[in-house]
Design a protein around this motif. Structure first.
Motif, mmCIF file in Angstrom:
data_model
loop_
_atom_site.group_PDB
_atom_site.id
_atom_site.type_symbol
_atom_site.label_atom_id
_atom_site.label_comp_id
_atom_site.label_asym_id
_atom_site.label_seq_id
_atom_site.Cartn_x
_atom_site.Cartn_y
_atom_site.Cartn_z
ATOM 1 N N VAL A 124 65.557 11.435 25.318
ATOM 2 C CA VAL A 124 64.414 12.213 25.811
ATOM 3 C C VAL A 124 64.543 13.671 25.377
ATOM 4 N N GLY A 125 65.723 14.232 25.538
ATOM 5 C CA GLY A 125 65.951 15.614 25.113
ATOM 6 C C GLY A 125 65.786 15.777 23.612
ATOM 7 N N GLY A 126 66.302 14.813 22.860
ATOM 8 C CA GLY A 126 66.171 14.863 21.410
ATOM 9 C C GLY A 126 64.733 14.783 20.962
ATOM 10 N N CYS A 127 63.944 13.991 21.654
ATOM 11 C CA CYS A 127 62.526 13.887 21.339
ATOM 12 C C CYS A 127 61.827 15.226 21.555
ATOM 13 N N MET A 128 62.129 15.860 22.668
ATOM 14 C CA MET A 128 61.491 17.152 22.954
ATOM 15 C C MET A 128 61.913 18.210 21.939
ATOM 16 N N VAL A 129 63.195 18.263 21.614
ATOM 17 C CA VAL A 129 63.681 19.250 20.649
ATOM 18 C C VAL A 129 63.114 18.955 19.258
ATOM 19 N N GLY A 130 63.107 17.692 18.871
ATOM 20 C CA GLY A 130 62.559 17.326 17.565
ATOM 21 C C GLY A 130 61.098 17.689 17.436
ATOM 22 N N ARG A 131 60.335 17.463 18.486
ATOM 23 C CA ARG A 131 58.905 17.812 18.476
ATOM 24 C C ARG A 131 58.723 19.323 18.362
ATOM 25 N N HIS A 132 59.544 20.080 19.085
ATOM 26 C CA HIS A 132 59.466 21.544 19.048
ATOM 27 C C HIS A 132 59.781 22.067 17.643
ATOM 28 N N LEU A 133 60.835 21.536 17.038
ATOM 29 C CA LEU A 133 61.211 21.978 15.698
ATOM 30 C C LEU A 133 60.152 21.600 14.667
ATOM 31 N N ALA A 134 59.552 20.426 14.804
ATOM 32 C CA ALA A 134 58.495 20.012 13.888
ATOM 33 C C ALA A 134 57.282 20.932 14.016
ATOM 34 N N LYS A 135 56.957 21.323 15.234
ATOM 35 C CA LYS A 135 55.827 22.227 15.459
ATOM 36 C C LYS A 135 56.103 23.598 14.822
ATOM 37 N N GLN A 136 57.327 24.096 14.974
ATOM 38 C CA GLN A 136 57.695 25.369 14.354
ATOM 39 C C GLN A 136 57.604 25.277 12.830
ATOM 40 N N HIS A 137 58.026 24.161 12.275
ATOM 41 C CA HIS A 137 57.982 23.970 10.825
ATOM 42 C C HIS A 137 56.543 24.004 10.319
ATOM 43 N N VAL A 138 55.644 23.363 11.032
ATOM 44 C CA VAL A 138 54.229 23.364 10.637
ATOM 45 C C VAL A 138 53.658 24.775 10.703
ATOM 46 N N GLN A 139 54.011 25.530 11.735
ATOM 47 C CA GLN A 139 53.520 26.900 11.860
ATOM 48 C C GLN A 139 54.040 27.782 10.726
ATOM 49 N N GLN A 140 55.308 27.616 10.365
ATOM 50 C CA GLN A 140 55.872 28.407 9.273
ATOM 51 C C GLN A 140 55.197 28.079 7.948
ATOM 52 N N GLN A 141 54.917 26.801 7.712
ATOM 53 C CA GLN A 141 54.226 26.411 6.484
ATOM 54 C C GLN A 141 52.827 27.001 6.437
ATOM 55 N N ALA A 142 52.133 27.008 7.564
ATOM 56 C CA ALA A 142 50.785 27.576 7.613
ATOM 57 C C ALA A 142 50.817 29.079 7.338
ATOM 58 N N GLN A 143 51.810 29.771 7.872
ATOM 59 C CA GLN A 143 51.935 31.205 7.627
ATOM 60 C C GLN A 143 52.227 31.499 6.157
ATOM 61 N N GLN A 144 53.091 30.692 5.550
ATOM 62 C CA GLN A 144 53.413 30.885 4.138
ATOM 63 C C GLN A 144 52.196 30.636 3.255
ATOM 64 N N GLN A 145 51.424 29.615 3.579
ATOM 65 C CA GLN A 145 50.229 29.324 2.790
ATOM 66 C C GLN A 145 49.194 30.433 2.942
ATOM 67 N N ALA A 146 49.059 30.959 4.156
ATOM 68 C CA ALA A 146 48.111 32.058 4.370
ATOM 69 C C ALA A 146 48.547 33.300 3.599
ATOM 70 N N ALA A 147 49.844 33.573 3.576
ATOM 71 C CA ALA A 147 50.351 34.733 2.842
ATOM 72 C C ALA A 147 50.140 34.555 1.341
ATOM 73 N N GLN A 148 50.325 33.335 0.843
ATOM 74 C CA GLN A 148 50.096 33.077 -0.573
ATOM 75 C C GLN A 148 48.626 33.229 -0.936
ATOM 76 N N ARG A 149 47.737 32.781 -0.057
ATOM 77 C CA ARG A 149 46.299 32.942 -0.314
ATOM 78 C C ARG A 149 45.909 34.401 -0.344
ATOM 79 N N GLN A 150 46.447 35.189 0.565
ATOM 80 C CA GLN A 150 46.133 36.609 0.604
ATOM 81 C C GLN A 150 46.671 37.316 -0.643
ATOM 82 N N ALA A 151 47.833 36.901 -1.103
ATOM 83 C CA ALA A 151 48.425 37.528 -2.290
ATOM 84 C C ALA A 151 47.605 37.203 -3.535
ATOM 85 N N THR A 152 47.107 35.990 -3.637
ATOM 86 C CA THR A 152 46.297 35.620 -4.814
ATOM 87 C C THR A 152 44.920 36.253 -4.758
ATOM 88 N N GLN A 153 44.370 36.476 -3.573
ATOM 89 C CA GLN A 153 43.064 37.107 -3.443
ATOM 90 C C GLN A 153 43.140 38.600 -3.723
#
Length: 82
Positions: free
Chosen positions: A51-80
């Protein structure tokens, strides 16, 4: 017949994976397996570890998605800006 704690943890992880849906299960299954094994070796607490591993894994996956979204937004701004 005695059911092993690891089997219980895996069944619990599969049930939570099936009921949570695919959108909310990112990282949960992998975290539950790792947590279940760690909990089993840390005093036969496989279900609590799963149960604890599930919660931690979900939290880390959510953080990973947020970091990817931030990187993509920064790349779009740099190209624009060019």
């Amino acid at each position: 017949m005695k059911t092993s704690p690891i089997r219980i943890a895996l069944i619990a992880a599969m049930l939570s994976f099936a009921t949570a849906g695919t959108a909310n299960a990112a990282g949960c299954l992998k975290g539950a397996v790792v947590g279940g094994v760690a909990g089993h070796y840390a005093g036969h607490h496989a279900v609590v570890g799963a149960v604890g591993g599930c919660m931690v894994g979900r939290h880390l996956a959510k953080q990973h998605v947020q970091q990817q979204a931030q990187q993509q937004a920064a790349q779009r701004q740099a190209t624009q800006a060019q």
